[in-house]
Scaffold this motif. Structure first.
Motif, mmCIF file in Angstrom:
data_model
loop_
_atom_site.group_PDB
_atom_site.id
_atom_site.type_symbol
_atom_site.label_atom_id
_atom_site.label_comp_id
_atom_site.label_asym_id
_atom_site.label_seq_id
_atom_site.Cartn_x
_atom_site.Cartn_y
_atom_site.Cartn_z
ATOM 1 N N LEU A 115 57.296 45.587 26.815
ATOM 2 C CA LEU A 115 55.843 45.210 27.174
ATOM 3 C C LEU A 115 55.965 43.916 28.190
ATOM 4 N N ARG A 116 56.746 42.974 27.502
ATOM 5 C CA ARG A 116 57.051 41.941 28.693
ATOM 6 C C ARG A 116 57.619 42.330 30.059
ATOM 7 N N ILE A 117 58.809 42.966 29.797
ATOM 8 C CA ILE A 117 59.522 43.525 31.078
ATOM 9 C C ILE A 117 58.410 44.386 31.735
ATOM 10 N N GLY A 118 57.658 45.150 31.418
ATOM 11 C CA GLY A 118 56.794 46.131 32.150
ATOM 12 C C GLY A 118 55.909 45.254 32.749
ATOM 13 N N THR A 119 55.330 44.128 32.045
ATOM 14 C CA THR A 119 54.373 43.162 32.744
ATOM 15 C C THR A 119 54.782 42.569 34.012
ATOM 16 N N ILE A 120 56.106 42.049 33.824
ATOM 17 C CA ILE A 120 56.716 41.612 34.899
ATOM 18 C C ILE A 120 56.915 42.586 36.194
ATOM 19 N N VAL A 121 57.579 43.739 35.992
ATOM 20 C CA VAL A 121 58.051 44.623 37.021
ATOM 21 C C VAL A 121 56.753 45.175 37.295
ATOM 22 N N GLY A 122 55.556 45.640 36.607
ATOM 23 C CA GLY A 122 54.448 46.091 37.137
ATOM 24 C C GLY A 122 53.711 45.073 37.983
ATOM 25 N N SER A 123 53.788 43.579 37.350
ATOM 26 C CA SER A 123 52.877 42.819 38.334
ATOM 27 C C SER A 123 53.408 42.666 39.771
ATOM 28 N N VAL A 124 54.979 42.813 39.781
ATOM 29 C CA VAL A 124 55.716 42.430 41.086
ATOM 30 C C VAL A 124 55.292 43.815 42.027
ATOM 31 N N ALA A 125 55.378 44.988 41.347
ATOM 32 C CA ALA A 125 55.115 46.187 42.170
ATOM 33 C C ALA A 125 53.808 46.322 42.649
ATOM 34 N N LEU A 126 52.709 45.913 41.756
ATOM 35 C CA LEU A 126 51.397 45.855 42.250
ATOM 36 C C LEU A 126 51.334 44.725 43.125
ATOM 37 N N GLY A 127 51.863 43.760 42.954
ATOM 38 C CA GLY A 127 51.538 42.588 44.145
ATOM 39 C C GLY A 127 52.170 43.071 45.373
ATOM 40 N N ALA A 128 53.119 43.646 45.452
ATOM 41 C CA ALA A 128 53.892 44.267 46.777
ATOM 42 C C ALA A 128 53.089 45.162 47.447
ATOM 43 N N ALA A 129 52.341 46.003 46.502
ATOM 44 C CA ALA A 129 51.351 47.123 47.177
ATOM 45 C C ALA A 129 49.986 46.447 47.527
ATOM 46 N N LEU A 130 49.882 45.290 47.076
ATOM 47 C CA LEU A 130 48.293 44.600 47.325
ATOM 48 C C LEU A 130 48.763 43.594 48.357
ATOM 49 N N LEU A 131 49.680 42.952 48.908
ATOM 50 C CA LEU A 131 49.938 42.031 49.541
ATOM 51 C C LEU A 131 49.409 42.176 50.825
ATOM 52 N N PRO A 132 49.580 43.482 51.672
ATOM 53 C CA PRO A 132 48.887 43.532 52.907
ATOM 54 C C PRO A 132 47.248 43.536 52.652
ATOM 55 N N LEU A 133 46.812 43.818 51.586
ATOM 56 C CA LEU A 133 45.485 43.734 51.572
ATOM 57 C C LEU A 133 44.704 42.568 50.946
ATOM 58 N N LEU A 134 45.429 41.818 50.037
ATOM 59 C CA LEU A 134 44.847 40.398 49.410
ATOM 60 C C LEU A 134 45.514 39.210 50.046
ATOM 61 N N GLY A 135 46.748 39.475 50.767
ATOM 62 C CA GLY A 135 47.469 38.280 51.280
ATOM 63 C C GLY A 135 48.390 37.701 50.295
ATOM 64 N N TYR A 136 49.236 36.516 50.735
ATOM 65 C CA TYR A 136 50.253 35.948 49.963
ATOM 66 C C TYR A 136 49.504 35.063 48.948
ATOM 67 N N SER A 137 48.672 34.364 48.988
ATOM 68 C CA SER A 137 48.006 33.384 48.189
ATOM 69 C C SER A 137 47.442 33.900 47.133
ATOM 70 N N VAL A 138 46.479 34.995 47.267
ATOM 71 C CA VAL A 138 45.727 35.666 46.139
ATOM 72 C C VAL A 138 46.784 36.473 45.370
ATOM 73 N N VAL A 139 47.769 37.142 45.899
ATOM 74 C CA VAL A 139 48.725 37.880 45.131
ATOM 75 C C VAL A 139 49.470 37.040 44.309
ATOM 76 N N MET A 140 50.095 36.160 44.993
ATOM 77 C CA MET A 140 51.018 34.893 44.197
ATOM 78 C C MET A 140 50.218 34.399 42.939
ATOM 79 N N VAL A 141 48.833 33.905 42.986
ATOM 80 C CA VAL A 141 48.087 33.453 41.949
ATOM 81 C C VAL A 141 47.862 34.481 40.997
ATOM 82 N N LEU A 142 47.523 35.518 41.284
ATOM 83 C CA LEU A 142 47.351 36.558 40.398
ATOM 84 C C LEU A 142 48.416 37.156 39.576
ATOM 85 N N MET A 143 49.574 37.093 40.236
ATOM 86 C CA MET A 143 50.823 37.557 39.818
ATOM 87 C C MET A 143 51.368 36.515 38.721
ATOM 88 N N LEU A 144 51.284 35.221 39.323
ATOM 89 C CA LEU A 144 52.033 34.186 38.393
ATOM 90 C C LEU A 144 51.099 33.825 37.116
#
Length: 195
Positions: A115-144
């Motif tokens: 579950l921890r591995i899935g959380t990390i991989v999922g947050s990185v994948a979702l962050g990459a998908a949302l990066l063009p929409l939300l931008g670097y700062s919002v994605v990094m804060v949400l992911m971290l």
């Protein structure tokens, strides 16, 4: 080595290579250079090269273990660096690892670890998908924040504070010191405030 472990390791190695190709392609699309120097895609490309290289080395090690396990018993051992006959040749040792490092099925991750591995991989994948929409700062804060809460077990306010500080410092390094253009949000409320 059990067949379940072998399949899991091949799957992880393949996932590393596929993720590296995907992230490398995205990094190139951001641009590796800019008028002022380093482009926004250079660091993601470097990360993709390391992840892909790790996946390839892992696959190479698995292939070497497979060949070693299937090799006929009458074949001689490889010569070592000193010229004598043995099984501890430097390259072979690098690919095969030491027998004491062999893992059994009990040492594979349990449900909580997956579950921890899935959380990390999922947050990185979702962050990459949302990066063009939300931008670097919002994605990094949400992911971290997500990783610190669900993987690190930290309180939400500490996780949010650490995520804000790390995101601010990374923007300082990349945007101010390296003069790199980080992706900004494309949706109206966030783009109005410069995120």
């Amino acid at each position: 080595m059990s067949s379940n472990r072998i399949r899991a390791e091949w799957g992880i190695a393949a996932a590393c290579v596929v993720a590296a190709i995907a992230f490398g392609g995205a990094a190139v699309s951001y641009g590796l250079t800019a008028d002022t120097g380093v482009g926004a895609g250079l660091m993601p490309l470097v990360a993709a090269v390391f992840v892909g290289g790790a996946g390839l080395l892992w696959a190479l090690r698995l292939a070497a273990e497979r060949v070693r396990g299937a090799a006929p018993a009458h074949l001689p051992d490889l010569p070592t660096a000193t010229g004598s006959i043995g099984t501890d040749a430097p390259f072979e040792a690098l690919l095969e690892g030491e027998e004491s490092d062999e893992m059994d099925d009990e040492s594979l991750p349990d449900k909580a670890a997956w579950l921890r591995i899935g959380t990390i991989v999922g947050s990185v994948a979702l962050g990459a998908a949302l990066l063009p929409l939300l931008g670097y700062s919002v994605v990094m804060v949400l992911m971290l924040t997500t990783v610190l809460i669900f993987v690190g077990g930290r309180r939400w306010w500490i996780s949010l504070l650490v995520a804000l500080v790390v995101t601010g410092l990374s923007r300082l390094v990349f945007e101010v010191w390296l003069n790199t253009a980080l992706p900004h949000a494309s949706i109206a409320p966030l783009s109005w405030i410069g995120l």
